[in-house]
Design a protein around this motif. Structure first.
Motif, mmCIF file in Angstrom:
data_model
loop_
_atom_site.group_PDB
_atom_site.id
_atom_site.type_symbol
_atom_site.label_atom_id
_atom_site.label_comp_id
_atom_site.label_asym_id
_atom_site.label_seq_id
_atom_site.Cartn_x
_atom_site.Cartn_y
_atom_site.Cartn_z
ATOM 1 N N LYS A 94 -25.059 -3.608 -17.364
ATOM 2 C CA LYS A 94 -25.187 -2.876 -18.624
ATOM 3 C C LYS A 94 -23.983 -3.119 -19.522
ATOM 4 O O LYS A 94 -22.961 -2.470 -19.380
ATOM 5 C CB LYS A 94 -25.351 -1.384 -18.321
ATOM 6 C CG LYS A 94 -26.774 -0.971 -18.606
ATOM 7 C CD LYS A 94 -26.961 0.507 -18.679
ATOM 8 C CE LYS A 94 -27.998 0.860 -19.698
ATOM 9 N NZ LYS A 94 -27.663 1.338 -20.926
ATOM 10 N N GLY A 110 -15.091 -0.758 -32.669
ATOM 11 C CA GLY A 110 -14.020 0.232 -32.716
ATOM 12 C C GLY A 110 -12.739 -0.369 -33.252
ATOM 13 O O GLY A 110 -12.103 0.178 -34.157
ATOM 14 N N GLU A 166 -19.738 -2.389 -28.873
ATOM 15 C CA GLU A 166 -19.246 -1.239 -29.646
ATOM 16 C C GLU A 166 -17.722 -1.182 -29.594
ATOM 17 O O GLU A 166 -17.076 -0.736 -30.532
ATOM 18 C CB GLU A 166 -19.820 0.064 -29.090
ATOM 19 C CG GLU A 166 -21.335 0.129 -29.080
ATOM 20 C CD GLU A 166 -21.932 0.194 -30.470
ATOM 21 O OE1 GLU A 166 -21.216 0.609 -31.396
ATOM 22 O OE2 GLU A 166 -23.100 -0.190 -30.607
ATOM 23 N N LEU A 167 -17.159 -1.620 -28.465
ATOM 24 C CA LEU A 167 -15.705 -1.644 -28.340
ATOM 25 C C LEU A 167 -15.088 -2.501 -29.441
ATOM 26 O O LEU A 167 -14.102 -2.133 -30.062
ATOM 27 C CB LEU A 167 -15.311 -2.252 -26.998
ATOM 28 C CG LEU A 167 -14.984 -1.315 -25.869
ATOM 29 C CD1 LEU A 167 -14.500 -2.107 -24.682
ATOM 30 C CD2 LEU A 167 -13.919 -0.332 -26.301
ATOM 31 N N ASN A 213 -23.043 -1.935 -24.655
ATOM 32 C CA ASN A 213 -22.075 -1.079 -25.344
ATOM 33 C C ASN A 213 -20.700 -1.706 -25.482
ATOM 34 O O ASN A 213 -19.870 -1.214 -26.217
ATOM 35 C CB ASN A 213 -21.944 0.246 -24.598
ATOM 36 C CG ASN A 213 -23.248 1.003 -24.622
ATOM 37 O OD1 ASN A 213 -24.027 0.814 -25.550
ATOM 38 N ND2 ASN A 213 -23.492 1.812 -23.630
ATOM 39 N N ILE A 214 -20.486 -2.802 -24.781
ATOM 40 C CA ILE A 214 -19.177 -3.438 -24.843
ATOM 41 C C ILE A 214 -18.921 -3.960 -26.261
ATOM 42 O O ILE A 214 -17.784 -4.012 -26.732
ATOM 43 C CB ILE A 214 -19.078 -4.548 -23.773
ATOM 44 C CG1 ILE A 214 -17.652 -4.636 -23.267
ATOM 45 C CG2 ILE A 214 -19.551 -5.867 -24.279
ATOM 46 C CD1 ILE A 214 -17.512 -5.401 -21.987
ATOM 47 N N ILE A 254 -16.160 3.567 -21.970
ATOM 48 C CA ILE A 254 -16.346 2.639 -23.099
ATOM 49 C C ILE A 254 -16.574 3.430 -24.378
ATOM 50 O O ILE A 254 -15.926 3.199 -25.398
ATOM 51 C CB ILE A 254 -17.529 1.678 -22.842
ATOM 52 C CG1 ILE A 254 -17.161 0.687 -21.747
ATOM 53 C CG2 ILE A 254 -17.896 0.934 -24.124
ATOM 54 C CD1 ILE A 254 -18.175 -0.400 -21.516
ATOM 55 N N TRP A 255 -17.491 4.407 -24.331
ATOM 56 C CA TRP A 255 -17.777 5.195 -25.528
ATOM 57 C C TRP A 255 -16.538 5.939 -26.017
ATOM 58 O O TRP A 255 -16.329 6.123 -27.204
ATOM 59 C CB TRP A 255 -18.914 6.191 -25.272
ATOM 60 C CG TRP A 255 -20.239 5.521 -25.355
ATOM 61 C CD1 TRP A 255 -21.126 5.351 -24.341
ATOM 62 C CD2 TRP A 255 -20.836 4.896 -26.496
ATOM 63 N NE1 TRP A 255 -22.225 4.661 -24.767
ATOM 64 C CE2 TRP A 255 -22.082 4.381 -26.086
ATOM 65 C CE3 TRP A 255 -20.441 4.726 -27.823
ATOM 66 C CZ2 TRP A 255 -22.932 3.691 -26.952
ATOM 67 C CZ3 TRP A 255 -21.292 4.048 -28.682
ATOM 68 C CH2 TRP A 255 -22.511 3.548 -28.252
ATOM 69 N N VAL A 262 -14.516 3.642 -28.033
ATOM 70 C CA VAL A 262 -15.112 3.207 -29.293
ATOM 71 C C VAL A 262 -14.591 4.040 -30.463
ATOM 72 O O VAL A 262 -14.368 3.527 -31.554
ATOM 73 C CB VAL A 262 -16.655 3.294 -29.214
ATOM 74 C CG1 VAL A 262 -17.272 3.101 -30.578
ATOM 75 C CG2 VAL A 262 -17.181 2.261 -28.247
ATOM 76 N N MET A 306 -12.168 4.791 -32.198
ATOM 77 C CA MET A 306 -10.768 4.422 -32.446
ATOM 78 C C MET A 306 -10.249 4.895 -33.798
ATOM 79 O O MET A 306 -9.047 4.836 -34.046
ATOM 80 C CB MET A 306 -10.641 2.898 -32.424
ATOM 81 C CG MET A 306 -10.810 2.269 -31.089
ATOM 82 S SD MET A 306 -9.242 2.256 -30.239
ATOM 83 C CE MET A 306 -8.336 1.108 -31.268
#
Lengths: 262, 284
Positions: free
Chosen positions: A175, A185, A181-182, A178-179, B44-45, B48, B50
């Motif tokens: 999975k 960010g 999404e990092l 979502n990486i 991870i979330w 995010v 940041m």
């Protein structure tokens, strides 16, 4: 080459017609884009309220930079994001098989299959702000504009490669959607010039580890005519290295792909 | 036609309240186990979000370039404010609208309706248990941020302020949760409910005080946001944490937070009531 262009056209056409099913979303997303745009301008006015500038950038110069940021964010949403997000899903469900069987380059195919047309207004807003601020700035040189084109392309390549390399890990870890999404960010930092951050950790992070500086600061520097030769070379260098790396990593990952059922 | 949740069998030995208690206990235990299994994704979330940390860098850079302070905030004030903002954002993360949109569109809500407990409690349990899984890494990261922050950064003056912050941030979470439930119930009518929540998020970055302390915005913006829920979700809880909110205003802020929860809660419940009829009517 001709074959690839033809395929691109077919891919774009089919993905646009699929999205037209969800027209209502488009209006709300447009409002979102406009609000984000007004917010970005309000944010700049707050940061520049005292006319002292930010990391050596004047308000208009920073508007050029925010324009570049919105333009690249929009292009990423239109071209990069809808594709990389699908890759992890294809690996997990095994539909990657169909892509690998087709007689075109697999990296090209998975990276160009989808276009998100709904994000296109963001591209226009970014471009509009960039052009408006440049005109108000006045002294724009043709060298700067010509230089900004390869810098913008190199920025987009850097974004694509980082996202693509991150998502390629899907071949080993299940999975990883979502990486990406990092990366988003960190990407938010691109709406400020790198010199706005205090010297030290943050600048090193955003220049060398997550090269946000080359994504927005450098193309904006090209546009306002404040770019150094080293930055141009470094930007092209980083983009090329990342591109080769993404390609090698993809080939390597494919070797360990055993499809979903086996 | 209304889709009714079947009545639970009459409890013989157990009293009604202990039955409810047992239901909730099971619900929370199940969701805690679920969320613990997804701890990697939760981290991870967590990373995010940041934006507050990026803004901390920019505003400290701005204060330093300006000879040490900017608009009454020095580097340490900015550090405390934005670390607090980050914490507040982490504690008010809500995804119920995505969950409701998916379940209503795909029809998986139907099976939830058959359970002897209102589906909203299941969404609520998933959010609350997730918060407990999120706590340890959040506080570890706050430790790191505090260590990196300028010398003399005081995140919170004393334990009382921290406890009051916990109360205020719980109310903030409830405002956000009920507001997002309103968007979620709109999924009964439209496919754009998630887009509405994203619109909220874009507005909230500026109006809740994540981009900059609200004092830095033009006067008219500051006045208008007082009539919206935005500052009650991030700005006020953070001011309580850092001790910047005068004690005389404490009760007023907490009271208004309760009012927002109540108003949004009632609206969400009403929308659910008329929406669920429509859901039954389409035969999903």
């Amino acid at each position: 080459m001709n074959k690839h262009l033809k395929i691109l056209k077919i891919f774009a056409g089919s993905s646009v017609s699929a999205q037209m099913e969800y027209r209502a979303n488009f209006i709300v997303q447009m409002i979102s884009s406009l609000v984000a745009f007004v917010g970005a301008l309000l944010g700049l006015s707050v940061l520049f309220g005292d006319d002292a500038g930010l990391g050596g950038w004047s308000l208009l110069e920073a508007q050029v930079l925010v324009g570049v940021f919105l333009l690249l964010e929009g292009l990423t949403e239109v071209l990069v994001y809808p594709n990389v997000r699908k890759i992890a899903e294809m690996v997990r469900t095994g539909t990657m098989d169909f892509t690998l069987l087709k007689p075109i380059d697999s990296q090209f195919s998975v990276s160009s299959r989808n276009v998100n047309v709904f994000a296109f207004p963001n591209v226009l807003l970014g471009f509009g702000l960039m052009v408006y601020a440049l005109i108000k700035l006045g002294n724009v040189s043709w060298t700067g504009i010509l230089l900004s084109i390869p810098m913008l392309l190199s920025a987009l390549t850097i974004i694509y490669c980082i996202c693509f390399i991150l998502i390629t890990t899907a071949f080993w870890f299940v999975k990883v959607e979502n990486i990406i999404e990092l990366f988003w960010g960190f990407f938010r930092a691109g709406q400020f010039p790198i010199t706005a951050f205090p010297a030290g950790g943050a600048r090193i992070l955003f220049t060398y580890i997550v090269p946000i500086a080359f994504i927005t600061t450098v193309p904006a520097q090209a546009l306002i005519g404040k770019i150094s030769l080293e930055s141009v070379l470094a930007s092209l260098g980083i983009a090329s290295v990342l591109f080769v790396a993404s390609r090698l990593f993809w080939k390597f990952a494919l070797k360990s792909y055993t499809s979903a059922s086996s | 036609m209304t889709l009714q949740t079947p009545l639970e069998p009459k409890p013989d030995k157990m009293s009604r309240s202990s039955l409810i208690w047992r239901k909730f206990k099971v619900l929370f235990q199940v969701w805690l186990a679920h969320m613990t299994a997804y701890r990697g994704e939760i981290i991870i979330w967590m990373l995010v979000g940041m934006v507050p940390l990026i803004m901390m860098g920019v505003w400290i850079g701005k204060a330093q370039a300006n000879g040490g302070s900017q608009g009454g905030f020095d580097s340490a004030d900015f550090a405390a404010y934005f670390i607090g903002t980050w914490l507040a954002n982490q504690m008010t993360v809500v995804w119920i609208v995505w969950e409701m949109d998916f379940q209503i569109r795909q029809g998986t809500l139907s099976s939830k309706l058959l359970r002897p407990i209102h589906p909203i409690w299941e969404f609520f349990a998933s959010h609350v248990t997730e918060r407990f899984v999120r706590f340890p890494p959040v506080f570890a990261l706050i430790g790191v941020a505090w260590w990196l922050a300028p010398k003399g950064t005081v995140l919170t003056p004393d334990l009382t302020h921290f406890l009051l912050f916990l109360l205020s941030i719980t109310l903030a979470f409830l405002i956000r949760f009920t507001l997002s439930s309103i968007f979620g119930t709109l999924s009964f009518w439209t496919e754009s409910s998630t887009a509405l929540d994203e619109l909220y998020y874009v507005l909230a970055i500026f109006l809740s005080g994540t981009f900059a302390p609200l004092e830095f915005f033009p006067k008219v913006v500051q006045d208008v946001v007082q009539y919206t829920p935005f500052p009650y979700i991030i700005s006020y809880p953070v001011q309580i944490l850092t001790g910047k909110l005068p004690d005389s205003r404490l009760l007023e802020v907490l009271g208004l937070q309760c009012l927002w929860v109540l108003a949004f809660g009632v609206l969400a419940a009403w929308l659910w009531k008329i929406g669920i009829k429509k859901y039954g009517a389409v035969g999903a």
